[in-house]
Design a protein around this motif. Structure first.
Motif, short mmCIF file in Angstrom:
data_model
loop_
_atom_site.label_atom_id
_atom_site.label_comp_id
_atom_site.label_asym_id
_atom_site.label_seq_id
_atom_site.Cartn_x
_atom_site.Cartn_y
_atom_site.Cartn_z
N VAL A 223 0.85 -1.20 0.00
CA VAL A 223 0.00 0.00 0.00
C VAL A 223 0.88 1.24 0.00
CG1 VAL A 223 -1.68 1.34 1.32
CG2 VAL A 223 -1.95 -1.14 1.11
N ARG A 224 1.89 1.25 0.87
CA ARG A 224 2.79 2.40 0.92
C ARG A 224 3.38 2.69 -0.45
NH1 ARG A 224 4.92 0.29 6.18
NH2 ARG A 224 4.17 1.69 7.83
N ALA A 225 3.77 1.64 -1.15
CA ALA A 225 4.37 1.82 -2.48
C ALA A 225 3.38 2.42 -3.46
CB ALA A 225 4.90 0.47 -2.99
N LYS A 226 2.12 2.00 -3.38
CA LYS A 226 1.11 2.49 -4.31
C LYS A 226 0.76 3.96 -4.08
CE LYS A 226 -1.06 -1.96 -5.34
NZ LYS A 226 -2.28 -2.79 -5.25
N VAL A 227 0.78 4.39 -2.82
CA VAL A 227 0.39 5.78 -2.54
C VAL A 227 1.59 6.72 -2.47
CG1 VAL A 227 -1.67 5.00 -1.31
CG2 VAL A 227 0.44 5.46 -0.02
N SER A 255 -6.02 9.57 17.97
CA SER A 255 -4.85 10.09 17.28
C SER A 255 -3.60 9.71 18.06
CB SER A 255 -4.95 11.61 17.16
OG SER A 255 -3.77 12.16 16.63
N GLY A 256 -2.47 9.66 17.36
CA GLY A 256 -1.21 9.28 17.97
C GLY A 256 -0.93 7.80 17.81
N THR A 257 0.26 7.38 18.14
CA THR A 257 0.73 5.98 18.16
C THR A 257 0.20 5.17 16.97
OG1 THR A 257 -1.05 5.27 19.68
CG2 THR A 257 0.99 6.06 20.67
N ILE A 258 -0.49 4.07 17.26
CA ILE A 258 -0.93 3.14 16.21
C ILE A 258 -1.87 3.81 15.22
CG2 ILE A 258 -2.80 2.27 17.69
CD1 ILE A 258 -0.79 0.20 15.12
N TYR A 259 -2.70 4.74 15.69
CA TYR A 259 -3.69 5.38 14.82
C TYR A 259 -3.00 6.20 13.73
CZ TYR A 259 -6.24 4.22 19.06
OH TYR A 259 -6.75 3.56 20.15
N ASP A 260 -2.02 7.00 14.13
CA ASP A 260 -1.29 7.80 13.15
C ASP A 260 -0.47 6.90 12.22
OD1 ASP A 260 -2.36 9.94 14.48
OD2 ASP A 260 -0.45 10.80 15.13
N SER A 261 0.01 5.79 12.75
CA SER A 261 0.78 4.85 11.93
C SER A 261 -0.10 4.27 10.82
CB SER A 261 1.33 3.73 12.81
OG SER A 261 1.99 2.74 12.05
N VAL A 262 -1.33 3.89 11.16
CA VAL A 262 -2.26 3.35 10.16
C VAL A 262 -2.59 4.42 9.11
CG1 VAL A 262 -4.65 2.58 9.83
CG2 VAL A 262 -3.24 1.58 11.65
N VAL A 263 -2.88 5.63 9.56
CA VAL A 263 -3.23 6.72 8.65
C VAL A 263 -2.08 7.00 7.67
CG1 VAL A 263 -3.50 9.24 8.59
CG2 VAL A 263 -4.98 7.86 10.05
N ARG A 264 -0.88 7.08 8.18
CA ARG A 264 0.26 7.41 7.32
C ARG A 264 0.57 6.29 6.34
NH1 ARG A 264 2.55 10.20 12.49
NH2 ARG A 264 2.14 12.40 11.97
N ALA A 265 0.41 5.05 6.77
CA ALA A 265 0.64 3.92 5.87
C ALA A 265 -0.36 3.93 4.72
CB ALA A 265 0.57 2.60 6.63
N ALA A 266 -1.57 4.47 4.98
CA ALA A 266 -2.63 4.51 3.96
C ALA A 266 -2.54 5.75 3.08
CB ALA A 266 -3.99 4.46 4.64
N GLY A 267 -1.48 6.53 3.22
CA GLY A 267 -1.33 7.70 2.38
C GLY A 267 -1.99 8.93 2.94
N GLY A 268 -2.04 9.04 4.27
CA GLY A 268 -2.68 10.19 4.88
C GLY A 268 -1.82 10.89 5.90
N ASP A 269 -2.30 12.01 6.36
CA ASP A 269 -1.77 12.72 7.52
C ASP A 269 -2.92 12.85 8.52
OD1 ASP A 269 0.88 13.16 6.80
OD2 ASP A 269 0.40 15.02 5.72
N ALA A 353 -9.07 6.77 -0.04
CA ALA A 353 -8.33 8.03 -0.09
C ALA A 353 -7.64 8.25 -1.42
CB ALA A 353 -7.30 8.05 1.04
N HIS A 354 -7.15 7.18 -2.02
CA HIS A 354 -6.37 7.28 -3.26
C HIS A 354 -6.87 6.25 -4.27
CE1 HIS A 354 -3.49 9.99 -1.35
NE2 HIS A 354 -3.46 9.16 -0.30
N PRO A 355 -8.10 6.36 -4.73
CA PRO A 355 -8.66 5.34 -5.63
C PRO A 355 -7.84 5.16 -6.92
CG PRO A 355 -10.02 7.33 -5.63
CD PRO A 355 -9.05 7.46 -4.51
N GLY A 356 -7.19 6.23 -7.37
CA GLY A 356 -6.42 6.11 -8.60
C GLY A 356 -5.16 5.28 -8.48
N ALA A 357 -4.78 4.95 -7.24
CA ALA A 357 -3.57 4.16 -7.03
C ALA A 357 -3.83 2.66 -7.10
CB ALA A 357 -2.95 4.51 -5.68
N PHE A 358 -5.11 2.29 -7.18
CA PHE A 358 -5.46 0.86 -7.12
C PHE A 358 -6.20 0.41 -8.39
CE2 PHE A 358 -4.79 2.23 -2.84
CZ PHE A 358 -4.19 1.16 -2.21
#
Length: 358
Positions: A223-227, A255-269, A353-358
């Protein structure tokens, strides 16, 4: 809540912990029974868990999993094919981002336990089950001030204990090390992998853990690679059914810790980076209104929640969000917490979040 009377075994465990009168108990402890049989192949295995040194002579076969408002620990056991080792599981949401996982967790033995006022297993019930391992998502699961059996008490009864390593500092009453505090503050999807590897080690199935971790990490990295290179979307994780956690009656925003980690891995802030528990408890309507939200990540805590209706309510209340204007939201559940569902949630969120990447 009506509490069960102490069984003879539970009373022995309590006496042992309080007075050291091991000879007062007629039945052998779990530790004595194991010692008589000798180490299993590939054992003994020694671990340092939250500063607590333990040696396992064989894989545990009677596991009690404490509740701790988590589901990640039992899902890890199920994912590693160790569900049959659980004599009592108290972790259950009834929903999961992993297809079929909720049914698998529901099928795990519940042990006919009654939780105490602190919403977990009281000391006498933990002892009466005669587990050979008790697992808690946080150190507070072994704090006697909540009515729980301490790690020392369980050790005296021959019972091993484990805390999810990322949460050693959480609820630990003393001797919190800087490394434990840092691990807690830096929790991420890698913390999910670390717990799976620990369980694989303790149960003598490191290959299963390596395979599981490899699959999960591979999916997240894909996922990280695609976004990669795409403009990050501002994301807000909200659980409407947990509004009791917020002093202002708003949905619980994590917010914070695992939650921010999931968001960032999915191409978000994250809309509120590193917000922590203070944000969850004290977020105001004004702060929520001023947040930048491109993607609303709505979480289900229990079955039957109408997240589509909840999204409509939030979009109506906060029409200034970009997510409200585009009606962009995604439904998740356990995947934003620690546990093997992280990969499923990240894939779900990234596709919206990034439909064009999939």
């Amino acid at each position: 809540m009506k509490r069960r009377s102490l069984s003879r075994l539970a009373l022995c465990g309590l006496l042992t912990a309080g007075t050291g009168l091991l000879g007062a108990c007629g039945s052998p402890t779990v530790e004595q029974t194991q010692a008589g049989a000798g180490p299993a192949a590939g054992f003994p295995v020694s671990v340092d868990n939250c500063g607590y040194q333990q040696t396992f002579d064989r894989p545990p076969s009677r596991v009690l999993i404490l509740q701790g408002a988590s589901v990640g620990e039992v899902e890890t056991f199920v994912s590693l094919g160790l569900g049959d080792r659980i004599v009592a599981n108290t972790q259950f949401y009834g929903v999961s981002d992993i297809p079929g996982m909720a049914d698998k967790v529901a099928a795990v033995s519940k042990g006919d336990l009654a939780l105490n006022a602190a919403a977990d297993v009281p000391a006498e019930q933990a002892l009466s089950l005669r587990p050979d391992l008790v697992v808690s998502t946080w150190s507070g699961g072994f704090d006697p001030k909540f009515g729980f059996a301490s790690r020392e008490m369980l050790h005296q009864a021959g019972i091993r204990t484990l805390v999810n390593p990322v949460n050693c500092a959480y609820g630990k009453s003393r001797n919190v090390t800087p490394a434990e505090e840092q691990a807690y503050r830096a929790g991420s999807t890698e913390s999910t992998m670390a717990f799976a590897e620990l369980i694989g080690q303790v149960f003598g199935v490191p290959d299963r853990a390596t395979d599981l971790v490899g699959q999960l990490r591979g999916r997240i990295d894909a996922v990280r690679a695609k976004v990669a290179g795409r403009e990050p979307k501002r994301m807000l994780i909200a659980f409407p059914d947990m509004s009791v956690m917020n002093a202002n009656g708003l949905p619980a925003v994590f917010s914070g810790t695992i939650y921010d980690s999931v968001v960032r891995a999915a191409g978000g802030d994250p809309s509120f980076p590193d917000g922590g528990w203070d944000l969850t408890g004290n977020l105001s309507a004004e702060q929520l209104a001023a947040a930048q939200v491109d993607v609303l990540v709505l979480g289900a805590y229990r079955p039957g929640e109408d997240l589509d209706a909840e999204a409509a309510k939030l979009f109506a209340a906060y029409p200034q969000w970009n997510a409200s204007k585009t009606k962009t939201y995604v439904k998740v559940s356990d995947g934003v917490y620690l546990g093997p569902a992280n990969a499923d949630a990240i894939e779900k969120i990234a596709r919206v979040a990034h439909p064009g990447a999939f």
